[in-house]
Scaffold this motif. Structure first.
Motif, PDB file in Angstrom:
ATOM      1  N   THR A   1       0.873  -1.274   0.401  1.00  0.00           N
ATOM      2  CA  THR A   1       0.250  -0.355  -0.036  1.00  0.00           C
ATOM      3  C   THR A   1       0.773   1.249   0.376  1.00  0.00           C
ATOM      4  OG1 THR A   1      -0.598   0.092   2.666  1.00  0.00           O
ATOM      5  CG2 THR A   1      -1.711  -0.946   1.008  1.00  0.00           C
ATOM      6  N   THR A   2       2.229   0.839   0.465  1.00  0.00           N
ATOM      7  CA  THR A   2       3.174   2.534   0.788  1.00  0.00           C
ATOM      8  C   THR A   2       3.803   2.316  -0.834  1.00  0.00           C
ATOM      9  OG1 THR A   2       3.073   1.920   2.994  1.00  0.00           O
ATOM     10  CG2 THR A   2       4.807   3.287   2.178  1.00  0.00           C
ATOM     11  N   ALA A   3       3.602   1.201  -1.275  1.00  0.00           N
ATOM     12  CA  ALA A   3       3.846   1.505  -2.835  1.00  0.00           C
ATOM     13  C   ALA A   3       3.355   2.536  -3.590  1.00  0.00           C
ATOM     14  CB  ALA A   3       4.685   0.469  -2.998  1.00  0.00           C
ATOM     15  N   ASN A   4       2.325   1.779  -3.632  1.00  0.00           N
ATOM     16  CA  ASN A   4       1.025   1.873  -4.275  1.00  0.00           C
ATOM     17  C   ASN A   4       1.116   4.535  -4.007  1.00  0.00           C
ATOM     18  OD1 ASN A   4       0.932  -0.376  -5.149  1.00  0.00           O
ATOM     19  ND2 ASN A   4      -1.602  -0.802  -3.556  1.00  0.00           N
ATOM     20  N   ALA A   5       0.768   3.851  -3.209  1.00  0.00           N
ATOM     21  CA  ALA A   5       0.303   5.276  -2.546  1.00  0.00           C
ATOM     22  C   ALA A   5       1.824   6.476  -3.644  1.00  0.00           C
ATOM     23  CB  ALA A   5       0.611   5.914  -1.419  1.00  0.00           C
ATOM     24  N   ARG A   6       2.870   6.087  -2.893  1.00  0.00           N
ATOM     25  CA  ARG A   6       4.036   6.940  -3.705  1.00  0.00           C
ATOM     26  C   ARG A   6       4.366   6.897  -4.541  1.00  0.00           C
ATOM     27  NH1 ARG A   6       7.758   7.660   0.347  1.00  0.00           N
ATOM     28  NH2 ARG A   6       7.731   6.157   2.202  1.00  0.00           N
ATOM     29  N   ARG A   7       3.584   5.512  -5.436  1.00  0.00           N
ATOM     30  CA  ARG A   7       3.140   5.588  -7.303  1.00  0.00           C
ATOM     31  C   ARG A   7       2.404   6.977  -7.517  1.00  0.00           C
ATOM     32  NH1 ARG A   7       0.785   4.412 -11.444  1.00  0.00           N
ATOM     33  NH2 ARG A   7      -1.092   3.577  -9.897  1.00  0.00           N
ATOM     34  N   LEU A   8       1.226   6.332  -7.350  1.00  0.00           N
ATOM     35  CA  LEU A   8       0.041   7.378  -7.351  1.00  0.00           C
ATOM     36  C   LEU A   8       0.359   8.991  -7.221  1.00  0.00           C
ATOM     37  CD1 LEU A   8      -3.163   7.314  -8.662  1.00  0.00           C
ATOM     38  CD2 LEU A   8      -3.465   7.439  -6.214  1.00  0.00           C
ATOM     39  N   PHE A   9       1.172   9.200  -6.488  1.00  0.00           N
ATOM     40  CA  PHE A   9       0.862  10.445  -6.179  1.00  0.00           C
ATOM     41  C   PHE A   9       2.415  11.047  -6.557  1.00  0.00           C
ATOM     42  CE2 PHE A   9      -2.749   9.239  -3.091  1.00  0.00           C
ATOM     43  CZ  PHE A   9      -3.241   9.899  -2.967  1.00  0.00           C
ATOM     44  N   ARG A  10       3.308  10.182  -6.808  1.00  0.00           N
ATOM     45  CA  ARG A  10       4.883  10.727  -7.053  1.00  0.00           C
ATOM     46  C   ARG A  10       5.010  11.025  -5.722  1.00  0.00           C
ATOM     47  NH1 ARG A  10       2.068  12.928 -12.090  1.00  0.00           N
ATOM     48  NH2 ARG A  10       1.591  11.212 -12.704  1.00  0.00           N
ATOM     49  N   ILE A  11       5.712  10.322  -4.534  1.00  0.00           N
ATOM     50  CA  ILE A  11       6.370  11.194  -3.598  1.00  0.00           C
ATOM     51  C   ILE A  11       7.339   9.418  -3.090  1.00  0.00           C
ATOM     52  CG2 ILE A  11       4.185  12.226  -2.565  1.00  0.00           C
ATOM     53  CD1 ILE A  11       3.525  10.386  -0.768  1.00  0.00           C
TER      54      ILE A  11
END
Ligand SMILES: [Zn+2]
Length: 255
Positions: A245-255
């Motif tokens: 889930t952390t990887a998903n959020a990092r990818r989606l929001f480019r953070i």
């Protein structure tokens, strides 16, 4: 292990007294980042202030919430759109349709939603969608409009199997929050249908506090309670849920 709280309104008055403690408790629970959805023109300053004072531990989105779409929404949208000229944001949010509080503004809400989806597409930003009692209408609109490459998340997702399938077809994410921990939520079967690659975690603090703190103010340090529920329901380990889930959020929001 680290988590991202992809949706929290920590800039609201509910947190003015003890925001430093709230952020420290989140850090202590391995929350790596907290994402701040805007509500309307009255909250822009507070969102920016918390982002700055937290040294960008909290990151700002910009958008007009459907519950704030009133007769003056064109002015609100103009002010909010002007923010994007001044600086970068991680997303357009939160935007969408709310049929629970006020159905009389539906047409305005749809207009405001469409305009903000256009901004997101033009600026290559993800959208953070509020879809209370309105998921099917939002899906109809997103399927009708053609915005290739548009990405986003259905925040606080509580839909059914058909809606999961349609969201997956669009390639969007689902934000899971405290509601999945409620004893009467009946969401276990649904969570099972969602590939973990399409899940991000969120609190929606100060609202929707997970069990066993239900009824009290919500905060980002409760994210592991939601992650544990996802792990228990899917059969994944807590570590896998955190990592994915952390990887998903990092990818989606480019953070
Ligand atoms: Zn929200």
């Amino acid at each position: 292990m680290e988590f991202i709280d992809s949706h929290a309104h920590l800039y609201l008055d509910n947190f003015t007294e003890d925001i430093d403690e709230v952020l420290q408790r989140a850090r202590d629970k391995s929350i790596a980042r907290i994402l701040l959805p805007n509500i309307d023109c009255s909250t822009i300053e507070a969102v920016h202030k918390l982002e700055k004072e937290s040294n960008e531990y909290c990151l700002a989105m910009m958008g007009l919430h459907p519950c704030s779409v009133k007769a003056n929404f064109a002015e609100e949208l103009a002010t909010i759109n002007a923010q994007f000229e001044k600086r970068d944001y991680i997303a357009v949010g939160e935007i969408g349709l709310d049929y629970y509080w006020d159905k009389s503004t539906t047409d305005w809400q749809k207009e405001a939603f469409h305009e903000q989806v256009r901004w997101a597409h033009d600026r290559d930003l993800p959208i953070v969608i509020h879809s209370r009692d309105s998921i099917d209408d939002i899906l109809d609109l997103l399927e009708t409009w053609s915005y290739p490459g548009l990405e986003g998340v259905f925040h606080c997702f509580t839909g059914d199997k058909t809606q999961v399938a349609r969201i997956l077809d669009l390639g969007f994410m689902m934000g899971l929050g405290g509601v999945i921990t409620f004893k009467n939520s009946n969401l276990d079967n649904i969570i099972h249908q969602i590939p973990i690659e399409h899940v991000i975690l969120e609190t929606d603090a100060p609202y929707l506090t997970p069990h066993p703190h239900r009824g009290k103010r919500n905060e980002s340090s409760y994210i592991p309670l939601i992650a544990k529920k996802v792990a228990a329901t899917t059969g994944l380990t807590l570590d896998e849920v955190a990592r994915q889930t952390t990887a998903n959020a990092r990818r989606l929001f480019r953070i």
